[in-house]
Design a protein around this motif. Structure first.
Motif, PDB file in Angstrom:
ATOM      1  N   PHE A  18       0.832  -1.203   0.000  1.00 28.32           N
ATOM      2  CA  PHE A  18       0.000   0.000   0.000  1.00 28.32           C
ATOM      3  C   PHE A  18       0.871   1.259   0.000  1.00 28.32           C
ATOM      4  O   PHE A  18       0.619   2.192  -0.762  1.00 28.32           O
ATOM      5  N   ALA A  19       1.912   1.276   0.834  1.00 29.62           N
ATOM      6  CA  ALA A  19       2.804   2.439   0.899  1.00 29.62           C
ATOM      7  C   ALA A  19       3.539   2.629  -0.429  1.00 29.62           C
ATOM      8  O   ALA A  19       3.704   3.768  -0.893  1.00 29.62           O
TER       9      ALA A  19
ATOM     10  N   VAL B 277       2.496   1.721  -3.426  1.00 32.96           N
ATOM     11  CA  VAL B 277       1.534   2.190  -4.428  1.00 32.96           C
ATOM     12  C   VAL B 277       1.245   3.674  -4.232  1.00 32.96           C
ATOM     13  O   VAL B 277       1.200   4.443  -5.205  1.00 32.96           O
ATOM     14  N   ILE B 278       1.045   4.101  -2.982  1.00 26.72           N
ATOM     15  CA  ILE B 278       0.806   5.519  -2.703  1.00 26.72           C
ATOM     16  C   ILE B 278       2.005   6.359  -3.146  1.00 26.72           C
ATOM     17  O   ILE B 278       1.833   7.420  -3.761  1.00 26.72           O
ATOM     18  N   LEU B 279       3.205   5.884  -2.850  1.00 25.08           N
ATOM     19  CA  LEU B 279       4.410   6.609  -3.266  1.00 25.08           C
ATOM     20  C   LEU B 279       4.501   6.685  -4.787  1.00 25.08           C
ATOM     21  O   LEU B 279       4.794   7.748  -5.353  1.00 25.08           O
TER      22      LEU B 279
ATOM     23  N   ILE C 276       2.005   6.507  -6.986  1.00 19.44           N
ATOM     24  CA  ILE C 276       0.959   7.414  -7.475  1.00 19.44           C
ATOM     25  C   ILE C 276       1.349   8.864  -7.231  1.00 19.44           C
ATOM     26  O   ILE C 276       1.133   9.737  -8.083  1.00 19.44           O
ATOM     27  N   ALA C 277       1.949   9.148  -6.076  1.00 20.27           N
ATOM     28  CA  ALA C 277       2.358  10.519  -5.773  1.00 20.27           C
ATOM     29  C   ALA C 277       3.444  10.990  -6.735  1.00 20.27           C
ATOM     30  O   ALA C 277       3.389  12.120  -7.240  1.00 20.27           O
TER      31      ALA C 277
END
Length: 90
Positions: A62-63, A65-67, A69-70
């Motif tokens: 999850f971390a 993927v968030i990174l 996407i950011a």
């Protein structure tokens, strides 16, 4: 010398593991069950450790993927910001 209780009970059966893996794959229920199995004191220690490992892996993914996407989002925003003629905006 008497063995601790955790060594007296039989290991988790193959059928229980198959059910656990299938339940884990359900979108929201799987996450809830992983949390329950990881925190419940009555859960088999092997299954509890497996659930904790699954939750840690899910958190790392999850971390990441968030990174990702950011980084992509900031790159796209920077690309569009370079194309705007800011002198025309009042």
């Amino acid at each position: 010398m008497e063995l601790p209780n955790e060594y007296k009970k039989p290991p988790t059966s193959l059928g229980e593991w198959i059910i656990a893996v299938l339940v884990k794959r359900l979108p929201l229920i799987g996450l809830i069950m992983l949390i329950v199995w990881a925190t419940d004191k009555n859960t088999d220690p092997d299954k509890a450790n497996w659930a904790k490992a699954e939750l840690i892996v899910k958190l790392i993914i999850f971390a990441a993927v968030i990174l990702f996407i950011a980084v992509i989002g900031f790159g796209v925003f920077a690309n569009f910001a370079d194309e705007i003629d800011w002198s025309e905006i009042d």
